[in-house]
Design an enzyme around this catalytic site. Structure first.
Site, short mmCIF file in Angstrom:
data_model
loop_
_atom_site.label_atom_id
_atom_site.label_comp_id
_atom_site.label_asym_id
_atom_site.label_seq_id
_atom_site.Cartn_x
_atom_site.Cartn_y
_atom_site.Cartn_z
N ARG A 285 24.85 3.28 -26.87
CA ARG A 285 23.07 3.49 -25.88
C ARG A 285 21.87 2.24 -25.75
NH1 ARG A 285 19.87 5.64 -28.26
NH2 ARG A 285 19.01 6.65 -26.04
N GLY B 112 14.72 17.93 -23.40
CA GLY B 112 14.56 17.45 -22.76
C GLY B 112 13.50 16.02 -23.98
N GLY C 252 18.83 19.26 -26.87
CA GLY C 252 19.89 18.75 -27.19
C GLY C 252 19.01 17.39 -28.72
N TYR D 93 24.25 11.71 -29.16
CA TYR D 93 24.64 10.30 -27.51
C TYR D 93 24.89 9.41 -28.77
CZ TYR D 93 22.03 14.20 -25.22
OH TYR D 93 21.60 15.68 -24.46
N CYS E 135 34.86 -6.89 -27.03
CA CYS E 135 35.22 -8.43 -25.87
C CYS E 135 34.22 -8.08 -24.20
CB CYS E 135 37.05 -8.90 -25.59
SG CYS E 135 36.84 -9.45 -26.93
N GLU E 136 32.72 -7.60 -24.83
CA GLU E 136 31.71 -7.21 -24.12
C GLU E 136 30.52 -8.32 -24.20
OE1 GLU E 136 32.47 -5.84 -20.56
OE2 GLU E 136 34.31 -5.14 -21.18
C1 LIG Z 1 21.25 17.24 -21.85
C2 LIG Z 1 21.07 17.98 -20.95
C3 LIG Z 1 20.28 19.35 -22.77
C4 LIG Z 1 19.73 18.52 -23.71
O1 LIG Z 1 18.71 17.18 -23.65
P1 LIG Z 1 17.88 16.51 -24.91
O2 LIG Z 1 17.17 14.91 -24.16
O3 LIG Z 1 19.36 16.06 -25.64
O4 LIG Z 1 16.97 17.72 -25.49
C5 LIG Z 1 19.91 19.80 -22.08
N1 LIG Z 1 20.43 21.27 -21.25
C6 LIG Z 1 21.19 20.87 -19.76
C7 LIG Z 1 21.52 21.03 -18.62
C8 LIG Z 1 21.17 19.33 -20.26
O5 LIG Z 1 21.96 18.85 -19.73
#
Ligand SMILES: *Cc1c(COP(=O)(O)O)cnc(C)c1O
Length: 412
Positions: free
Chosen positions: A310, A237, A273, A368, A340-341
């Site tokens: 995004r 996150g 992530g 992403y 086409c959007e």
């Molecule tokens: C998407 C996700 C993450 C990673 O989130 P980031 O914001 O990209 O760091 C970690 N754990 C779970 C369960 C997720 O679904």
């Protein structure tokens, strides 16, 4: 690492103009050094503690990136059987894989059990029941952690907030103790941990520590009943800088975590992530046309919302820079693709000094982006290139048009 040298944007030592010449556009370009540095920052912050960084690979699941991270000791957070197959294909260790997600199928459970993953992050009582049944059929015990919803506000975009009561993710905080008690009575289940993941693109880590406090409360309550957990997983996150955000300091966050965990004998898991890959990639695109207008000027480029959704999906802002920095002031453009959007834009109202045929780099496209791409408008997916010093590696070929309909059949 991306920087200007002699007025031309480079990925490490390679000019992006050379990448475009060799591999064409649109094209995702990653810096190996930037990927390695982001993971190293996390791992060194955990240094000296019992911890495992499990890359949440849905952010970017290219095998070369998984390979790089696996070699450096990372585990993986997966959300499907397909992602587990990628980990294995990349040479990753299934023993360092945790399996998240609200809708795991029985087939996925079987595959994960057979592969010997570290843990299932179970998100409902119904899932626990199914997992116990599947493990029972296989004569195995399934390692389980419950994803507990701490009901804290991640203070981020509603589409990427996951830790509130009204979200579909995790089990309710108030129901967690009872679920743990039930799970410990199941012979097919081995209770090993607890986890949460409250959202994405957090620009402060305070909500994560708030969630941690609630998790530790549960850990202690369980221990008091004789249910001892081996690990606590705080999810991912952490946000990155797309524009002018000041993203949370990874080291300070992790210091805060271990300070709170104190003397408890718990292994800590993290599932970053975006923060491992987001700023290690960009999307390279060429301007097809400049289209001046009375109300707006458009720069029509060869990348589109199918390559980077995004902006259309979350109104996300990505920096867009001219690869050749002419130094002169330009005009203000909306940078749009051929799809086409009306939602097909990569950025609006950007000042750019550019001409037809020039290259643009859409920054912060490591996370992403490719993994959320589609073939909408029958557009083949773009190539992916990893730069390592002076070397370039084609890590995914540009899709061929024929492969777009290779699985389709004419009526007989
Ligand atoms: C998407 C996700 C993450 C990673 O989130 P980031 O914001 O990209 O760091 C970690 N754990 C779970 C369960 C997720 O679904």
């Amino acid at each position: 690492m991306f920087e200007f040298r002699n007025g031309s944007l480079h990925a490490e030592s390679v000019p992006l103009e050379a990448v475009a010449r060799e591999f064409g556009t649109p094209c995702y370009v990653y810096s190996r050094a930037a990927l390695a540095a982001a993971l190293a920052q996390f791992q060194s912050a955990c240094g000296g503690h019992d911890a495992l960084v499990c890359y949440a690979m849905k952010a970017n699941s290219n095998l070369a990136i998984l390979d790089l991270f696996a070699r450096t000791g990372a585990g993986f957070d997966i959300v499907s059987g397909g992602e587990l197959a990628r980990v294995i294909a990349a040479g990753g260790d299934p023993g360092k894989v945790i399996f998240s997600g609200v809708g795991k199928s029985a087939a996925e459970m079987r595959y994960a059990l057979k592969s010997g993953i570290l843990c299932f992050n179970v998100e409902s009582a119904a899932e626990l029941t199914r997992l116990a049944a599947v493990a029972g059929e296989m004569g195995r015990r399934a390692p389980v952690s419950f994803r507990v919803n701490p009901d804290v506000d991640a203070r981020t975009h509603p589409y990427i907030s996951t830790g509130l009561k009204e979200n579909k993710f995790g089990v309710e905080f108030g129901a967690a103790l009872e679920l743990y008690r039930a799970a410990t009575r199941m012979p097919q289940i081995e209770v090993v941990g607890i986890d949460c993941h409250i959202g994405s693109s957090l620009i402060e880590y305070a909500p994560l520590l708030e969630a941690l406090d609630k998790m530790l409360g549960l850990v202690d309550a369980l221990a008091a009943e004789g249910i001892r957990l081996r690990h606590l997983d705080l999810g991912g996150g952490l946000g990155i800088r797309y524009r002018d955000e000041s993203p949370p300091d990874v080291a300070a966050y992790i210091r805060g975590v271990f300070a709170r965990v104190g003397g408890r004998k718990l292994k800590l898991l993290f599932e970053p992530g975006r923060s491992l890959v987001g700023n290690a990639g960009l999307l390279l695109t060429r301007i097809e046309y400049l289209k001046p207008g009375a109300a707006r000027n458009f720069a029509v480029v060869d990348a589109a919302m199918n390559d980077l959704i995004r902006p259309a999906l979350y109104e996300a802002w990505h920096n867009i820079v001219a690869v050749r920095n002419s130094g002169v002031s330009g005009a203000v453009y909306d940078v749009v693709g051929p799809v086409c959007e009306s939602a097909d834009f990569l950025g609006k109202e950007r000042e750019l000094a550019v001409s037809e045929g020039d290259l643009l780099a859409v920054m912060s496209a490591g996370a992403y982006a490719m993994c959320m791409s589609s073939n909408y408008n029958s557009r083949p997916r773009a190539a992916e290139v990893m730069v390592d010093g002076e070397k370039t590696h084609l890590i995914r070929e540009r899709e061929r048009t024929e492969s777009l309909f290779a699985l389709e059949h004419l009526l007989l």
